[in-house]
Write a protein that holds these residues in place. Structure first.
Motif, PDB file in Angstrom:
ATOM      1  N   VAL A  26      31.583  24.993  40.470  1.00  0.00           N
ATOM      2  CA  VAL A  26      30.752  26.159  40.793  1.00  0.00           C
ATOM      3  C   VAL A  26      31.102  26.814  42.122  1.00  0.00           C
ATOM      4  CG1 VAL A  26      28.829  25.338  39.402  1.00  0.00           C
ATOM      5  CG2 VAL A  26      28.860  24.840  41.838  1.00  0.00           C
ATOM      6  N   LYS A  27      31.975  26.195  42.917  1.00  0.00           N
ATOM      7  CA  LYS A  27      32.268  26.818  44.207  1.00  0.00           C
ATOM      8  C   LYS A  27      33.012  28.136  44.049  1.00  0.00           C
ATOM      9  CE  LYS A  27      36.403  24.396  45.752  1.00  0.00           C
ATOM     10  NZ  LYS A  27      36.951  23.520  46.778  1.00  0.00           N
ATOM     11  N   GLY A  28      33.700  28.334  42.944  1.00  0.00           N
ATOM     12  CA  GLY A  28      34.301  29.643  42.662  1.00  0.00           C
ATOM     13  C   GLY A  28      33.240  30.711  42.490  1.00  0.00           C
ATOM     14  N   ASP A  29      32.145  30.341  41.832  1.00  0.00           N
ATOM     15  CA  ASP A  29      31.019  31.261  41.691  1.00  0.00           C
ATOM     16  C   ASP A  29      30.406  31.567  43.056  1.00  0.00           C
ATOM     17  OD1 ASP A  29      31.325  31.283  38.929  1.00  0.00           O
ATOM     18  OD2 ASP A  29      29.867  29.673  38.620  1.00  0.00           O
ATOM     19  N   ALA A  30      30.335  30.540  43.911  1.00  0.00           N
ATOM     20  CA  ALA A  30      29.803  30.734  45.261  1.00  0.00           C
ATOM     21  C   ALA A  30      30.707  31.689  46.045  1.00  0.00           C
ATOM     22  CB  ALA A  30      29.670  29.400  45.982  1.00  0.00           C
ATOM     23  N   LEU A  49      33.512  26.291  52.007  1.00  0.00           N
ATOM     24  CA  LEU A  49      32.952  25.873  50.725  1.00  0.00           C
ATOM     25  C   LEU A  49      33.247  24.398  50.457  1.00  0.00           C
ATOM     26  CD1 LEU A  49      33.763  29.050  48.648  1.00  0.00           C
ATOM     27  CD2 LEU A  49      31.492  28.234  49.259  1.00  0.00           C
ATOM     28  N   ASP A  50      34.428  23.933  50.853  1.00  0.00           N
ATOM     29  CA  ASP A  50      34.747  22.509  50.709  1.00  0.00           C
ATOM     30  C   ASP A  50      33.818  21.663  51.573  1.00  0.00           C
ATOM     31  OD1 ASP A  50      36.796  22.998  48.898  1.00  0.00           O
ATOM     32  OD2 ASP A  50      38.381  22.908  50.421  1.00  0.00           O
ATOM     33  N   GLN A  51      33.520  22.121  52.777  1.00  0.00           N
ATOM     34  CA  GLN A  51      32.642  21.387  53.676  1.00  0.00           C
ATOM     35  C   GLN A  51      31.202  21.351  53.173  1.00  0.00           C
ATOM     36  OE1 GLN A  51      33.141  23.374  57.433  1.00  0.00           O
ATOM     37  NE2 GLN A  51      35.221  22.598  57.719  1.00  0.00           N
ATOM     38  N   ILE A  52      30.775  22.390  52.493  1.00  0.00           N
ATOM     39  CA  ILE A  52      29.406  22.467  51.981  1.00  0.00           C
ATOM     40  C   ILE A  52      29.162  21.390  50.927  1.00  0.00           C
ATOM     41  CG2 ILE A  52      27.840  23.905  50.581  1.00  0.00           C
ATOM     42  CD1 ILE A  52      29.036  26.322  52.194  1.00  0.00           C
ATOM     43  N   GLU A  53      30.158  21.128  50.093  1.00  0.00           N
ATOM     44  CA  GLU A  53      30.112  20.051  49.099  1.00  0.00           C
ATOM     45  C   GLU A  53      28.860  20.071  48.221  1.00  0.00           C
ATOM     46  OE1 GLU A  53      30.422  16.778  51.881  1.00  0.00           O
ATOM     47  OE2 GLU A  53      32.527  16.499  51.298  1.00  0.00           O
ATOM     48  N   ASP A  72      21.340  22.720  52.043  1.00  0.00           N
ATOM     49  CA  ASP A  72      21.060  23.031  53.442  1.00  0.00           C
ATOM     50  C   ASP A  72      22.303  23.523  54.178  1.00  0.00           C
ATOM     51  OD1 ASP A  72      18.347  22.463  53.265  1.00  0.00           O
ATOM     52  OD2 ASP A  72      18.624  20.368  53.812  1.00  0.00           O
ATOM     53  N   LYS A  73      23.451  22.940  53.870  1.00  0.00           N
ATOM     54  CA  LYS A  73      24.694  23.399  54.489  1.00  0.00           C
ATOM     55  C   LYS A  73      25.010  24.823  54.057  1.00  0.00           C
ATOM     56  CE  LYS A  73      27.046  18.950  55.018  1.00  0.00           C
ATOM     57  NZ  LYS A  73      28.219  18.156  54.595  1.00  0.00           N
ATOM     58  N   LEU A  74      24.775  25.124  52.782  1.00  0.00           N
ATOM     59  CA  LEU A  74      25.014  26.478  52.276  1.00  0.00           C
ATOM     60  C   LEU A  74      24.092  27.471  52.965  1.00  0.00           C
ATOM     61  CD1 LEU A  74      26.382  28.500  50.406  1.00  0.00           C
ATOM     62  CD2 LEU A  74      24.826  27.763  48.584  1.00  0.00           C
ATOM     63  N   VAL A  75      22.826  27.120  53.084  1.00  0.00           N
ATOM     64  CA  VAL A  75      21.861  27.996  53.764  1.00  0.00           C
ATOM     65  C   VAL A  75      22.316  28.260  55.197  1.00  0.00           C
ATOM     66  CG1 VAL A  75      19.497  28.126  54.673  1.00  0.00           C
ATOM     67  CG2 VAL A  75      19.884  27.417  52.306  1.00  0.00           C
ATOM     68  N   GLY A  76      22.731  27.217  55.896  1.00  0.00           N
ATOM     69  CA  GLY A  76      23.192  27.366  57.275  1.00  0.00           C
ATOM     70  C   GLY A  76      24.397  28.267  57.395  1.00  0.00           C
ATOM     71  N   LYS A  77      25.361  28.108  56.484  1.00  0.00           N
ATOM     72  CA  LYS A  77      26.559  28.952  56.520  1.00  0.00           C
ATOM     73  C   LYS A  77      26.215  30.410  56.237  1.00  0.00           C
ATOM     74  CE  LYS A  77      29.986  26.429  57.713  1.00  0.00           C
ATOM     75  NZ  LYS A  77      30.637  26.706  58.986  1.00  0.00           N
ATOM     76  N   LEU A  78      25.275  30.632  55.320  1.00  0.00           N
ATOM     77  CA  LEU A  78      24.875  32.012  55.030  1.00  0.00           C
ATOM     78  C   LEU A  78      24.203  32.641  56.243  1.00  0.00           C
ATOM     79  CD1 LEU A  78      23.542  31.779  51.364  1.00  0.00           C
ATOM     80  CD2 LEU A  78      25.771  32.563  52.158  1.00  0.00           C
ATOM     81  N   GLU A 130      22.486  18.793  40.230  1.00  0.00           N
ATOM     82  CA  GLU A 130      23.507  19.240  39.281  1.00  0.00           C
ATOM     83  C   GLU A 130      24.593  20.053  39.986  1.00  0.00           C
ATOM     84  OE1 GLU A 130      22.029  21.173  35.707  1.00  0.00           O
ATOM     85  OE2 GLU A 130      20.155  20.072  35.932  1.00  0.00           O
ATOM     86  N   VAL A 131      24.168  20.937  40.889  1.00  0.00           N
ATOM     87  CA  VAL A 131      25.133  21.755  41.619  1.00  0.00           C
ATOM     88  C   VAL A 131      26.061  20.852  42.426  1.00  0.00           C
ATOM     89  CG1 VAL A 131      25.421  23.463  43.465  1.00  0.00           C
ATOM     90  CG2 VAL A 131      23.653  23.795  41.736  1.00  0.00           C
ATOM     91  N   LYS A 132      25.484  19.870  43.113  1.00  0.00           N
ATOM     92  CA  LYS A 132      26.298  18.967  43.921  1.00  0.00           C
ATOM     93  C   LYS A 132      27.305  18.218  43.050  1.00  0.00           C
ATOM     94  CE  LYS A 132      26.002  15.912  47.788  1.00  0.00           C
ATOM     95  NZ  LYS A 132      25.168  15.548  48.896  1.00  0.00           N
ATOM     96  N   GLY A 133      26.862  17.771  41.877  1.00  0.00           N
ATOM     97  CA  GLY A 133      27.752  17.053  40.978  1.00  0.00           C
ATOM     98  C   GLY A 133      28.855  17.912  40.390  1.00  0.00           C
ATOM     99  N   ARG A 134      28.592  19.193  40.276  1.00  0.00           N
ATOM    100  CA  ARG A 134      29.568  20.121  39.687  1.00  0.00           C
ATOM    101  C   ARG A 134      30.167  21.063  40.726  1.00  0.00           C
ATOM    102  NH1 ARG A 134      26.935  23.734  35.933  1.00  0.00           N
ATOM    103  NH2 ARG A 134      29.051  24.357  35.532  1.00  0.00           N
ATOM    104  N   TRP A 135      30.100  20.720  42.000  1.00  0.00           N
ATOM    105  CA  TRP A 135      30.481  21.645  43.061  1.00  0.00           C
ATOM    106  C   TRP A 135      31.886  22.192  42.900  1.00  0.00           C
ATOM    107  CZ3 TRP A 135      28.173  24.923  45.809  1.00  0.00           C
ATOM    108  CH2 TRP A 135      28.786  25.531  46.886  1.00  0.00           C
ATOM    109  N   LYS A 136      32.827  21.354  42.521  1.00  0.00           N
ATOM    110  CA  LYS A 136      34.211  21.843  42.373  1.00  0.00           C
ATOM    111  C   LYS A 136      34.279  22.945  41.323  1.00  0.00           C
ATOM    112  CE  LYS A 136      36.478  17.748  44.000  1.00  0.00           C
ATOM    113  NZ  LYS A 136      37.728  17.484  44.552  1.00  0.00           N
TER     114      LYS A 136
END
Length: 63
Positions: free
Chosen positions: A13-17, A29-33, A37-43, A5-11
């Motif tokens: 929810v990325k403001g929340d991120a 955030l655009d690259q995380i899409e 796992d990408k989000l975890v790595g960036k954090l 769901e997050v992936k489908g709604r990323w545009k």
């Protein structure tokens, strides 16, 4: 919310991120899409967290 769901709604929810993790840039955030796992790595990279700490943060996040 599951990560499909997050992936489908990323545009939407990325403001929340961005609010949750202010060190992440818009480009990152655009690259995380919505990829968990990408989000975890960036954090890990931006906040100096262990993988376990970053995963716990991501899992407790409620966009």
């Amino acid at each position: 919310m599951n990560w499909d769901e997050v992936k489908g709604r990323w545009k939407q929810v990325k403001g929340d991120a961005k609010i949750q993790w202010g060190k992440l840039t818009d480009d990152e955030l655009d690259q995380i899409e919505g990829n968990r796992d990408k989000l975890v790595g960036k954090l890990q990279e931006k906040y100096g967290k262990t993988r376990e700490e970053a995963e716990k943060d991501v899992d407790s996040w409620n966009p």
